[in-house]
Design an enzyme around this catalytic site. Structure first.
Site, PDB file in Angstrom:
ATOM      1  N   LEU A 164     -12.450  13.007 -21.721  1.00  0.00           N
ATOM      2  CA  LEU A 164     -13.524  13.996 -21.635  1.00  0.00           C
ATOM      3  C   LEU A 164     -14.035  14.094 -20.197  1.00  0.00           C
ATOM      4  CD1 LEU A 164     -14.856  15.806 -23.830  1.00  0.00           C
ATOM      5  CD2 LEU A 164     -16.818  14.274 -23.728  1.00  0.00           C
ATOM      6  N   ARG A 166     -13.526  16.703 -16.547  1.00  0.00           N
ATOM      7  CA  ARG A 166     -13.823  18.119 -16.287  1.00  0.00           C
ATOM      8  C   ARG A 166     -13.063  19.029 -17.240  1.00  0.00           C
ATOM      9  NH1 ARG A 166     -12.999  15.715 -11.225  1.00  0.00           N
ATOM     10  NH2 ARG A 166     -14.761  15.789  -9.783  1.00  0.00           N
ATOM     11  N   ARG A 244      -0.194  15.083 -18.694  1.00  0.00           N
ATOM     12  CA  ARG A 244       1.105  14.787 -18.104  1.00  0.00           C
ATOM     13  C   ARG A 244       2.045  14.374 -19.221  1.00  0.00           C
ATOM     14  NH1 ARG A 244      -0.076  17.267 -14.253  1.00  0.00           N
ATOM     15  NH2 ARG A 244      -0.135  16.615 -12.056  1.00  0.00           N
ATOM     16  N   ASP A 268       2.550  21.644 -22.782  1.00  0.00           N
ATOM     17  CA  ASP A 268       2.737  22.287 -21.474  1.00  0.00           C
ATOM     18  C   ASP A 268       3.415  21.348 -20.484  1.00  0.00           C
ATOM     19  OD1 ASP A 268       2.401  24.395 -19.550  1.00  0.00           O
ATOM     20  OD2 ASP A 268       0.715  23.297 -18.690  1.00  0.00           O
ATOM     21  N   GLU A 273      10.311  16.629 -16.443  1.00  0.00           N
ATOM     22  CA  GLU A 273      10.375  18.063 -16.148  1.00  0.00           C
ATOM     23  C   GLU A 273      11.386  18.357 -15.034  1.00  0.00           C
ATOM     24  OE1 GLU A 273       6.374  19.204 -15.264  1.00  0.00           O
ATOM     25  OE2 GLU A 273       5.650  18.683 -17.245  1.00  0.00           O
ATOM     26  N   HIS A 291       4.964  24.087 -18.059  1.00  0.00           N
ATOM     27  CA  HIS A 291       3.940  23.521 -17.173  1.00  0.00           C
ATOM     28  C   HIS A 291       3.235  24.631 -16.382  1.00  0.00           C
ATOM     29  CE1 HIS A 291       2.712  19.646 -14.850  1.00  0.00           C
ATOM     30  NE2 HIS A 291       1.711  20.509 -14.934  1.00  0.00           N
TER      31      HIS A 291
END
Length: 325
Positions: A164, A166, A244, A268, A273, A291
């Protein structure tokens, strides 16, 4: 690698090293204002480059995923600061930087809304199956097989937010507007929120219908969402990850989805990746994005401008606008 020249000799180089591709505004400014060095991608060229230039570098500018790993950091004896384009910095050896007194910056706040919007979109999509319904229409199945199957309600659900900060708070704000009941887990309770705190990721997962992952990347959060957390979320639970890829045990996630022990996932980010495991690509109850959490024109420009402010500040007086503490 051929050195650029000008009448009278080589172009003087600045103490700045660019690592990997960056936003065009950043790349153009690094060249125009700082005559930045650029680390070659080819390993053989890189060795020759470092043999000639490693001792010149004071500041490295990179994305959070590319970073300055332990090996490269060890080759840069005068490195003072690593300026990251992105809120994450998991590609950089943060422990090694701290041990050497190397300062780091990132680009927080400016991408909060874009990433939170992405989390909300994934949440709505994976529960309501909008992407899958789009594919249903496009392949002509509506005409040949009848109505699309019923999905589940997205409003008024119990949603857990893992991290929790930003971004997590911005996600909570959006979900509250949908009448959702917000639960969360942090390393410690956040004093100024009314959302319900849980003492572990597994405890949080057991209490909610959907889990949104928004923690920072890095060694401390690797595989934080493991098989036990996924089992606690259960066969009617949904996972959304905008943090991530390494935060989620990807093999455990695939197994839970294939076995029907998890209702769906909206992702995402991924462990390696741009590689996305084939089982995830085959599953209709998984929404996959490449992403793009912060990938808006406005957000990326703001990130670029903040990156350059950090660089200019360090070169001017040895301070950073948004340091990583």
């Amino acid at each position: 690698m051929t050195e650029p020249t000008r009448p009278g000799g080589p172009v003087p180089r600045g103490p700045v090293l660019q690592i990997g591709a960056l936003h065009p505004l950043v790349e153009d400014t690094l060249t125009a204002e700082h005559s930045a060095l650029r680390l070659p991608a080819d390993p053989d060229d890189r060795e020759d480059f470092l043999d000639r230039h490693a001792g010149e570098v004071r500041v490295a500018v990179c994305s959070g995923r590319t970073g300055v790993d332990r090996e490269l950091m060890g080759r840069l004896p005068r490195l003072e600061a690593v300026v990251h384009f992105g809120v994450g910095y998991d590609g950089t050896d943060a422990a090694g930087a701290a041990a050497r007194g190397i300062r780091m910056s990132n680009t927080p706040d400016v991408l909060t809304d874009a990433v939170a919007d992405t989390a909300l979109a994934l949440y709505l999509d994976v529960l309501r199956r909008f992407s899958a319904a789009d594919r249903f229409v496009r392949r002509g199945a509506w005409e040949t097989t009848g109505n699309y199957p019923l999905t589940v309600h997205a409003s008024g659900r119990r949603v857990g937010i893992l991290g929790l900060g930003r971004i997590g708070r911005a996600v909570a704000h959006r979900l509250t507007a949908l009448g959702c009941e917000i639960h969360y887990h942090n390393r410690r309770p956040v004093p100024d929120v009314e959302h319900r705190y849980h003492g572990s990721p597994a405890e949080l997962a057991a209490a909610v219908d959907a889990l949104v992952v928004a923690v920072p990347g890095g060694p401390d959060s690797a595989a934080l969402v493991d098989a036990a957390v996924l089992d606690a979320l259960g066969p009617h639970g949904f996972l959304v990850n905008v943090a991530r890829g390494a935060v989620v045990d990807e093999a455990a996630l695939v197994a839970a989805l294939e076995d029907g022990r998890l209702a769906g996932a909206g992702l995402d980010v991924y462990r390696a990746e741009p590689h996305v495991p084939a089982p995830l690509r085959r599953l209709e109850n998984v929404v996959l994005l490449p992403h793009v959490g912060s990938a808006t024109v406005q957000t990326r420009r703001a990130m670029a401008e903040l990156t350059l402010r950090n660089l200019r500040s360090w070169l001017a007086d040895g301070t950073l606008v948004t340091p990583v503490d």
